[in-house]
Design an enzyme around this catalytic site. Structure first.
Site, short mmCIF file in Angstrom:
data_model
loop_
_atom_site.label_atom_id
_atom_site.label_comp_id
_atom_site.label_asym_id
_atom_site.label_seq_id
_atom_site.Cartn_x
_atom_site.Cartn_y
_atom_site.Cartn_z
N ASP A 110 14.99 5.21 -45.78
CA ASP A 110 15.68 4.82 -44.55
C ASP A 110 14.67 4.43 -43.47
OD1 ASP A 110 17.77 4.36 -42.85
OD2 ASP A 110 18.20 6.47 -42.44
N ASN A 154 26.82 -0.12 -47.77
CA ASN A 154 25.95 -1.16 -47.19
C ASN A 154 26.59 -2.55 -47.16
OD1 ASN A 154 22.83 0.32 -48.40
ND2 ASN A 154 23.80 0.48 -46.39
C1 FPP Z 1 17.71 1.63 -45.12
O1 FPP Z 1 17.06 1.23 -43.93
C2 FPP Z 1 17.30 0.79 -46.21
C3 FPP Z 1 18.13 0.04 -46.99
C4 FPP Z 1 19.57 -0.05 -46.82
C5 FPP Z 1 17.57 -0.81 -48.06
C6 FPP Z 1 16.55 -0.16 -48.92
C7 FPP Z 1 15.78 -1.25 -49.51
C8 FPP Z 1 14.44 -1.27 -49.64
C9 FPP Z 1 13.51 -0.20 -49.31
C10 FPP Z 1 13.82 -2.50 -50.10
C11 FPP Z 1 13.74 -2.86 -51.46
C12 FPP Z 1 14.02 -1.95 -52.54
C13 FPP Z 1 13.76 -2.31 -53.79
C14 FPP Z 1 14.10 -1.45 -54.93
C15 FPP Z 1 13.11 -3.59 -54.07
P1 FPP Z 1 17.96 0.75 -42.73
O2 FPP Z 1 18.10 -0.72 -42.82
O3 FPP Z 1 19.24 1.51 -42.73
O4 FPP Z 1 17.08 1.15 -41.51
P2 FPP Z 1 17.61 1.56 -40.08
O5 FPP Z 1 18.34 2.87 -40.26
O6 FPP Z 1 16.35 1.73 -39.30
O7 FPP Z 1 18.47 0.46 -39.58
#
Ligand code: FPP
Length: 234
Positions: free
Chosen positions: A12, A60
């Site tokens: 996250d 998501n």
């Molecule tokens: C949460 O951060 C992250 C995600 C919903 C996506 C996770 C994806 C990756 C780490 C990238 C790629 C993964 C692979 C396997 C290639 P957020 O967007 O919710 O962050 P925030 O809470 O700061 O908005």
């Protein structure tokens, strides 16, 4: 005590990491994807045989269409870019989650990567895409009910070992340690059944800043803990 054999991570903080730099959220997701490689490569030395990462949840889809499309194309790029290294490093890749809602071309690439790495044993990397713990338990229950309806399963024999056989994670051990980055202390529907006795680490670091040395420290700290599974201290 030894370190965790199975670590699960809620990655996250990509969005906040990008916003802090005045960049679009997808910039943070790309930086996050680079951290995945570093953490996978750190596993053998730390004795971590299983790593399970939460890449996209059933919730998501509520994000903007542009972010969802960007993440889906990032998953494709990750598979294209990392396949050679994953194969060379002996990593076995599996995907969990409901594939029905995913694009056929992505599902084809996921199937192919699973097939190419199916004989590998160095690290078992499980990537959760369109995964939700409640959705997984619901799908598992449906299949269990079908077995009962078809007369292949006697309800009298159903015990705590039965449902896990129908979960996406049926071949994996339960996670010993669940890490969530970015300061949020929530499970967010990740591995609900499987993490009943897991240890949790909620850390402030945003996922794109999470490095192998911090991962090693968390694994060491786990090794110093005393897990009792509801029993008494040994
Ligand atoms: C949460 O951060 C992250 C995600 C919903 C996506 C996770 C994806 C990756 C780490 C990238 C790629 C993964 C692979 C396997 C290639 P957020 O967007 O919710 O962050 P925030 O809470 O700061 O908005």
């Amino acid at each position: 005590m030894t370190g965790p054999r199975h670590v699960a991570i809620i990655m996250d903080g990509n969005g906040r990491w990008a916003t802090q730099r005045g960049r679009p959220r997808l910039f943070g997701h790309h930086a996050g994807a680079r951290r995945v490689r570093e953490i996978v490569e750190a596993c053998p030395e730390l004795g971590v045989d299983y790593l399970t990462i939460f890449a996209f949840s059933t919730e998501n889809w509520k994000r903007t269409q542009a972010e969802v499309a960007g993440l889906m194309s990032l998953f494709r790029r990750y598979i294209l870019r990392e396949t050679k290294t994953l194969v060379a490093n002996g990593v076995r890749v599996r995907f969990i989650g409901d594939r029905v809602r995913l694009d056929d071309s992505l599902v084809g690439m996921m199937d192919e990567l699973e097939r190419l790495t199916e004989n590998n044993t160095s690290v078992h990397l499980t990537i959760a895409i369109n995964y939700g713990g409640r959705d997984e338990v619901t799908r598992a229950t449906k299949r269990l009910a079908e077995e009962v309806a078809a007369g292949r399963l006697d309800p009298e024999t159903v015990d705590e070992e039965t449902l896990p056989k129908f979960l996406d994670t049926c071949v994996l051990p339960d996670p010993d340690l669940v890490i969530r980055t970015s300061g949020e202390a929530r499970i967010s529907n990740f591995l609900l059944w499987q993490s009943a006795y897991s240890e949790y680490e909620f850390i402030d670091t945003l996922w794109p800043d999470f490095r192998a040395d911090e991962f090693a420290k968390l694994c060491d700290a786990y090794g110093a803990r005393d897990r009792r599974y509801g029993g008494l201290r040994a």
